[in-house]
Design a protein around this motif. Sequence first.
Motif, PDB file in Angstrom:
ATOM      1  N   GLN A  46       0.830  -1.213   0.000  1.00  0.00           N
ATOM      2  CA  GLN A  46       0.000   0.000   0.000  1.00  0.00           C
ATOM      3  C   GLN A  46       0.860   1.257   0.000  1.00  0.00           C
ATOM      4  O   GLN A  46       0.434   2.305  -0.447  1.00  0.00           O
ATOM      5  CB  GLN A  46      -0.933   0.016   1.206  1.00  0.00           C
ATOM      6  CG  GLN A  46      -1.806   1.255   1.273  1.00  0.00           C
ATOM      7  CD  GLN A  46      -2.783   1.214   2.427  1.00  0.00           C
ATOM      8  OE1 GLN A  46      -3.234   0.162   2.834  1.00  0.00           O
ATOM      9  NE2 GLN A  46      -3.106   2.374   2.962  1.00  0.00           N
ATOM     10  N   MET A  47       2.094   1.136   0.501  1.00  0.00           N
ATOM     11  CA  MET A  47       2.961   2.304   0.626  1.00  0.00           C
ATOM     12  C   MET A  47       4.293   2.066  -0.076  1.00  0.00           C
ATOM     13  O   MET A  47       5.359   2.244   0.484  1.00  0.00           O
ATOM     14  CB  MET A  47       3.158   2.630   2.105  1.00  0.00           C
ATOM     15  CG  MET A  47       1.851   3.020   2.738  1.00  0.00           C
ATOM     16  SD  MET A  47       1.957   3.650   4.390  1.00  0.00           S
ATOM     17  CE  MET A  47       3.415   4.617   4.406  1.00  0.00           C
ATOM     18  N   ASN A  48       4.218   1.684  -1.321  1.00  0.00           N
ATOM     19  CA  ASN A  48       5.392   1.404  -2.129  1.00  0.00           C
ATOM     20  C   ASN A  48       6.327   2.620  -2.154  1.00  0.00           C
ATOM     21  O   ASN A  48       5.893   3.734  -2.409  1.00  0.00           O
ATOM     22  CB  ASN A  48       4.950   1.035  -3.547  1.00  0.00           C
ATOM     23  CG  ASN A  48       6.056   0.425  -4.350  1.00  0.00           C
ATOM     24  OD1 ASN A  48       7.111   0.090  -3.826  1.00  0.00           O
ATOM     25  ND2 ASN A  48       5.802   0.268  -5.634  1.00  0.00           N
ATOM     26  N   GLY A  49       7.601   2.412  -1.854  1.00  0.00           N
ATOM     27  CA  GLY A  49       8.578   3.489  -1.854  1.00  0.00           C
ATOM     28  C   GLY A  49       8.792   4.133  -0.503  1.00  0.00           C
ATOM     29  O   GLY A  49       9.693   4.941  -0.326  1.00  0.00           O
ATOM     30  N   TYR A  50       7.983   3.812   0.494  1.00  0.00           N
ATOM     31  CA  TYR A  50       8.124   4.354   1.846  1.00  0.00           C
ATOM     32  C   TYR A  50       9.017   3.444   2.681  1.00  0.00           C
ATOM     33  O   TYR A  50       9.057   2.233   2.464  1.00  0.00           O
ATOM     34  CB  TYR A  50       6.770   4.446   2.546  1.00  0.00           C
ATOM     35  CG  TYR A  50       5.906   5.587   2.104  1.00  0.00           C
ATOM     36  CD1 TYR A  50       5.745   6.718   2.903  1.00  0.00           C
ATOM     37  CD2 TYR A  50       5.218   5.531   0.891  1.00  0.00           C
ATOM     38  CE1 TYR A  50       4.920   7.758   2.509  1.00  0.00           C
ATOM     39  CE2 TYR A  50       4.400   6.576   0.499  1.00  0.00           C
ATOM     40  CZ  TYR A  50       4.257   7.685   1.300  1.00  0.00           C
ATOM     41  OH  TYR A  50       3.451   8.710   0.907  1.00  0.00           O
ATOM     42  N   CYS A  51       9.691   4.037   3.660  1.00  0.00           N
ATOM     43  CA  CYS A  51      10.449   3.248   4.620  1.00  0.00           C
ATOM     44  C   CYS A  51      10.330   3.899   5.998  1.00  0.00           C
ATOM     45  O   CYS A  51       9.906   5.043   6.130  1.00  0.00           O
ATOM     46  CB  CYS A  51      11.912   3.121   4.218  1.00  0.00           C
ATOM     47  SG  CYS A  51      12.853   4.653   4.318  1.00  0.00           S
ATOM     48  N   LEU A  52      10.705   3.131   6.990  1.00  0.00           N
ATOM     49  CA  LEU A  52      10.682   3.605   8.365  1.00  0.00           C
ATOM     50  C   LEU A  52      11.895   4.501   8.587  1.00  0.00           C
ATOM     51  O   LEU A  52      13.007   4.166   8.190  1.00  0.00           O
ATOM     52  CB  LEU A  52      10.744   2.390   9.294  1.00  0.00           C
ATOM     53  CG  LEU A  52      10.300   2.571  10.730  1.00  0.00           C
ATOM     54  CD1 LEU A  52       8.832   2.972  10.788  1.00  0.00           C
ATOM     55  CD2 LEU A  52      10.510   1.270  11.489  1.00  0.00           C
TER      56      LEU A  52
END
Length: 146
Positions: free
Chosen positions: A29-35
């Motif tokens: 759902q959040m492709n390209g996001y990281c923590l």
Amino acid sequence: MGITVVAAMLSIATPASAQAGRLFNAGPQMNGYCLATHEPHVFAYSKCRTEKYVDQSWDVVQWSNGYRIQSLYLQGCLTARGDGSVFTYTWCENYTDARWRPYQGQWGMWENVYYAGYCLAAHPNGRVFVSQCNKDYSDQYWFINS
């Protein structure tokens, strides 16, 4: 460089792995996001594929009662509160709210040991939190790059 399911990446931290760190990537759902963290604040960063910063580096360390997800930025451990908030805390060795485990054996879903039934999640606005675990919610999946 592909994304590997967390199960294949878990190991005891060594100086070499601690120095390198890994990205903790959000699910489909959040492709390209990281923590990421500006300790103690934790957030989902949207430009992880193009911009690499030290505050995006994490290590997962096996512990006797779960896994410790530790920031390599300032060594804080990912920790949850009963109100659903997530933050990093530096003295985490003895706290079960800083321990995580796969939810019902589902690698990629991180359940908090202390708040059983609550998993790490994020929304595209950058907010990271814990909410009731649900295998159908793709915002509760996290993978570590190789």
